[in-house]
Design a protein around this motif. Structure first.
Motif, PDB file in Angstrom:
ATOM      1  N   ALA A   1       3.305  -2.920 -10.544  1.00  0.00           N
ATOM      2  CA  ALA A   1       2.828  -1.823  -9.700  1.00  0.00           C
ATOM      3  C   ALA A   1       3.625  -0.555  -9.957  1.00  0.00           C
ATOM      4  O   ALA A   1       3.063   0.554  -9.955  1.00  0.00           O
ATOM      5  CB  ALA A   1       2.908  -2.209  -8.232  1.00  0.00           C
TER       6      ALA A   1
ATOM      7  N   THR B   1      -0.119   6.843 -13.162  1.00  0.00           N
ATOM      8  CA  THR B   1      -1.082   7.733 -12.515  1.00  0.00           C
ATOM      9  C   THR B   1      -0.837   9.194 -12.872  1.00  0.00           C
ATOM     10  O   THR B   1      -1.774   9.988 -12.927  1.00  0.00           O
ATOM     11  CB  THR B   1      -1.064   7.563 -10.979  1.00  0.00           C
ATOM     12  OG1 THR B   1       0.235   7.900 -10.467  1.00  0.00           O
ATOM     13  CG2 THR B   1      -1.425   6.135 -10.581  1.00  0.00           C
TER      14      THR B   1
ATOM     15  N   GLU C   1     -10.981   7.022  -9.146  1.00  0.00           N
ATOM     16  CA  GLU C   1     -10.634   5.626  -8.894  1.00  0.00           C
ATOM     17  C   GLU C   1      -9.789   5.114 -10.057  1.00  0.00           C
ATOM     18  O   GLU C   1     -10.039   5.453 -11.226  1.00  0.00           O
ATOM     19  CB  GLU C   1     -11.896   4.765  -8.757  1.00  0.00           C
ATOM     20  CG  GLU C   1     -12.759   5.099  -7.550  1.00  0.00           C
ATOM     21  CD  GLU C   1     -12.118   4.674  -6.235  1.00  0.00           C
ATOM     22  OE1 GLU C   1     -11.426   3.630  -6.216  1.00  0.00           O
ATOM     23  OE2 GLU C   1     -12.312   5.386  -5.232  1.00  0.00           O
TER      24      GLU C   1
ATOM     25  N   LEU D   1       2.035   2.879 -11.086  1.00  0.00           N
ATOM     26  CA  LEU D   1       2.265   4.077 -10.277  1.00  0.00           C
ATOM     27  C   LEU D   1       2.695   5.238 -11.160  1.00  0.00           C
ATOM     28  O   LEU D   1       2.199   6.364 -11.018  1.00  0.00           O
ATOM     29  CB  LEU D   1       3.320   3.785  -9.217  1.00  0.00           C
ATOM     30  CG  LEU D   1       3.722   4.955  -8.304  1.00  0.00           C
ATOM     31  CD1 LEU D   1       2.533   5.438  -7.488  1.00  0.00           C
ATOM     32  CD2 LEU D   1       4.874   4.546  -7.395  1.00  0.00           C
TER      33      LEU D   1
ATOM     34  N   ASN E   1       0.849  -1.192   0.000  1.00  0.00           N
ATOM     35  CA  ASN E   1       0.000   0.000   0.000  1.00  0.00           C
ATOM     36  C   ASN E   1       0.885   1.243   0.000  1.00  0.00           C
ATOM     37  O   ASN E   1       1.861   1.323   0.739  1.00  0.00           O
ATOM     38  CB  ASN E   1      -0.917   0.010   1.228  1.00  0.00           C
ATOM     39  CG  ASN E   1      -1.752   1.285   1.318  1.00  0.00           C
ATOM     40  OD1 ASN E   1      -1.355   2.244   1.946  1.00  0.00           O
ATOM     41  ND2 ASN E   1      -2.902   1.283   0.669  1.00  0.00           N
TER      42      ASN E   1
ATOM     43  N   VAL F   1      -2.928  -3.458  -9.415  1.00  0.00           N
ATOM     44  CA  VAL F   1      -3.113  -2.309  -8.532  1.00  0.00           C
ATOM     45  C   VAL F   1      -4.560  -1.827  -8.581  1.00  0.00           C
ATOM     46  O   VAL F   1      -5.270  -2.040  -9.569  1.00  0.00           O
ATOM     47  CB  VAL F   1      -2.187  -1.117  -8.902  1.00  0.00           C
ATOM     48  CG1 VAL F   1      -0.728  -1.507  -8.811  1.00  0.00           C
ATOM     49  CG2 VAL F   1      -2.531  -0.579 -10.272  1.00  0.00           C
ATOM     50  N   SER F   2      -4.986  -1.189  -7.509  1.00  0.00           N
ATOM     51  CA  SER F   2      -6.251  -0.463  -7.479  1.00  0.00           C
ATOM     52  C   SER F   2      -6.100   0.649  -6.463  1.00  0.00           C
ATOM     53  O   SER F   2      -5.322   0.525  -5.515  1.00  0.00           O
ATOM     54  CB  SER F   2      -7.412  -1.382  -7.088  1.00  0.00           C
ATOM     55  OG  SER F   2      -7.221  -1.906  -5.783  1.00  0.00           O
ATOM     56  N   GLY F   3      -6.814   1.745  -6.655  1.00  0.00           N
ATOM     57  CA  GLY F   3      -6.658   2.830  -5.707  1.00  0.00           C
ATOM     58  C   GLY F   3      -7.427   4.061  -6.108  1.00  0.00           C
ATOM     59  O   GLY F   3      -8.368   4.002  -6.914  1.00  0.00           O
TER      60      GLY F   3
ATOM     61  N   ILE G   1      -2.631  10.348  -3.526  1.00  0.00           N
ATOM     62  CA  ILE G   1      -2.788   9.018  -4.117  1.00  0.00           C
ATOM     63  C   ILE G   1      -2.815   7.979  -3.006  1.00  0.00           C
ATOM     64  O   ILE G   1      -2.130   8.105  -1.990  1.00  0.00           O
ATOM     65  CB  ILE G   1      -1.626   8.705  -5.101  1.00  0.00           C
ATOM     66  CG1 ILE G   1      -1.788   7.307  -5.704  1.00  0.00           C
ATOM     67  CG2 ILE G   1      -0.269   8.836  -4.427  1.00  0.00           C
ATOM     68  CD1 ILE G   1      -0.761   6.994  -6.800  1.00  0.00           C
ATOM     69  N   GLU G   2      -3.658   6.975  -3.184  1.00  0.00           N
ATOM     70  CA  GLU G   2      -3.601   5.761  -2.365  1.00  0.00           C
ATOM     71  C   GLU G   2      -3.710   4.579  -3.318  1.00  0.00           C
ATOM     72  O   GLU G   2      -4.638   4.496  -4.118  1.00  0.00           O
ATOM     73  CB  GLU G   2      -4.719   5.694  -1.329  1.00  0.00           C
ATOM     74  CG  GLU G   2      -4.627   4.408  -0.513  1.00  0.00           C
ATOM     75  CD  GLU G   2      -5.608   4.352   0.652  1.00  0.00           C
ATOM     76  OE1 GLU G   2      -5.694   3.279   1.261  1.00  0.00           O
ATOM     77  OE2 GLU G   2      -6.256   5.366   0.925  1.00  0.00           O
ATOM     78  N   LEU G   3      -2.739   3.693  -3.250  1.00  0.00           N
ATOM     79  CA  LEU G   3      -2.649   2.585  -4.194  1.00  0.00           C
ATOM     80  C   LEU G   3      -2.404   1.290  -3.439  1.00  0.00           C
ATOM     81  O   LEU G   3      -1.456   1.185  -2.656  1.00  0.00           O
ATOM     82  CB  LEU G   3      -1.505   2.846  -5.177  1.00  0.00           C
ATOM     83  CG  LEU G   3      -1.589   2.204  -6.564  1.00  0.00           C
ATOM     84  CD1 LEU G   3      -2.788   2.734  -7.329  1.00  0.00           C
ATOM     85  CD2 LEU G   3      -0.318   2.470  -7.353  1.00  0.00           C
ATOM     86  N   ASP G   4      -3.292   0.302  -3.643  1.00  0.00           N
ATOM     87  CA  ASP G   4      -3.088  -1.039  -3.104  1.00  0.00           C
ATOM     88  C   ASP G   4      -2.458  -1.913  -4.185  1.00  0.00           C
ATOM     89  O   ASP G   4      -2.808  -1.813  -5.364  1.00  0.00           O
ATOM     90  CB  ASP G   4      -4.416  -1.661  -2.656  1.00  0.00           C
ATOM     91  CG  ASP G   4      -4.861  -1.145  -1.305  1.00  0.00           C
ATOM     92  OD1 ASP G   4      -3.993  -0.740  -0.520  1.00  0.00           O
ATOM     93  OD2 ASP G   4      -6.080  -1.140  -1.041  1.00  0.00           O
TER      94      ASP G   4
END
Length: 210
Positions: A118, A125, A174, A122, A14, A180-182, A143-146
């Protein structure tokens, strides 16, 4: 994150970042680690005495997110930024291409810590915010990325605008892509006002008034 993970390597699941003011190109910045353990690292990025980035890397994902539809057609890289009117941003969807190149050689610590898919997502984005939505007059604010290392299928990074606030011209976006998702946060700045050229202004000045 690259310099921090080089000093304190671990598997990242994360990434959370906030960018209070922008950091400009070629502006020198320093990294100040606030806390770190085997699974969490928090640090700040400081430029000219001002905190321009607050980042937390964690070894566990925070929560599952709704999957976004994958594009049915190939996505080509954007070469010019879009200029979408703010009134048209709500509900906007699309996708951006994952960057090419040997990213593992450029960001070895981040590729090892988060995985190459990832890392590619990243970097993509910034294409979402800076080129696609809102595009030309954008500010990337968070940003928040799982990260799911088991899901490494290829493909573009899809995005969908889920919330806008006209008071601040802000938006939440979103994103979902290979592993990845975030969510991204951004602002759409007003376009700079147009001004007449000095040659046009000089035509209205006679004598030596100044």
């Amino acid at each position: 994150p690259t310099e921090v993970l080089r000093a304190h390597p671990f598997a990242v699941a994360n990434i959370r970042s906030r960018f209070p003011p922008p950091l400009y190109l070629d502006e020198a910045a320093a990294v100040h680690i606030q806390s770190h353990s085997d699974s969490v690292i928090a640090f700040e990025v400081v430029a000219e005495g001002t905190v321009v980035g607050q980042v937390k890397l964690a070894g566990a994902a925070r929560k599952p997110r709704t999957a976004l539809p994958r594009p049915s057609q190939p996505v080509t890289p954007l070469t010019t930024p879009s200029d979408v009117a703010f009134e048209q941003i709500a509900g906007l969807t699309g996708a951006v291409a994952i960057p090419d190149g040997d990213l593992r050689a450029v960001f070895p610590a981040l590729a090892a810590g988060a995985g190459l898919p990832a890392l590619e997502a990243l970097l993509a984005t910034s294409q979402v915010v800076g080129m696609a939505c809102p595009g030309l007059h954008s500010l990337f604010s968070g940003i928040e990325l799982d990260i799911d290392r088991a899901a490494v299928q290829g493909g573009p990074l899809a995005f969908a605008v889920t919330k806008v606030d006209p008071r601040f011209r802000s938006m939440k976006i979103e994103v979902a892509g290979p592993g990845v998702s975030g969510r991204l946060e951004a602002f759409a700045r007003p376009a700079p006002p147009s001004q007449p050229a000095m040659t046009a202004i000089a035509a209205h000045i006679t004598g030596q008034p100044f």
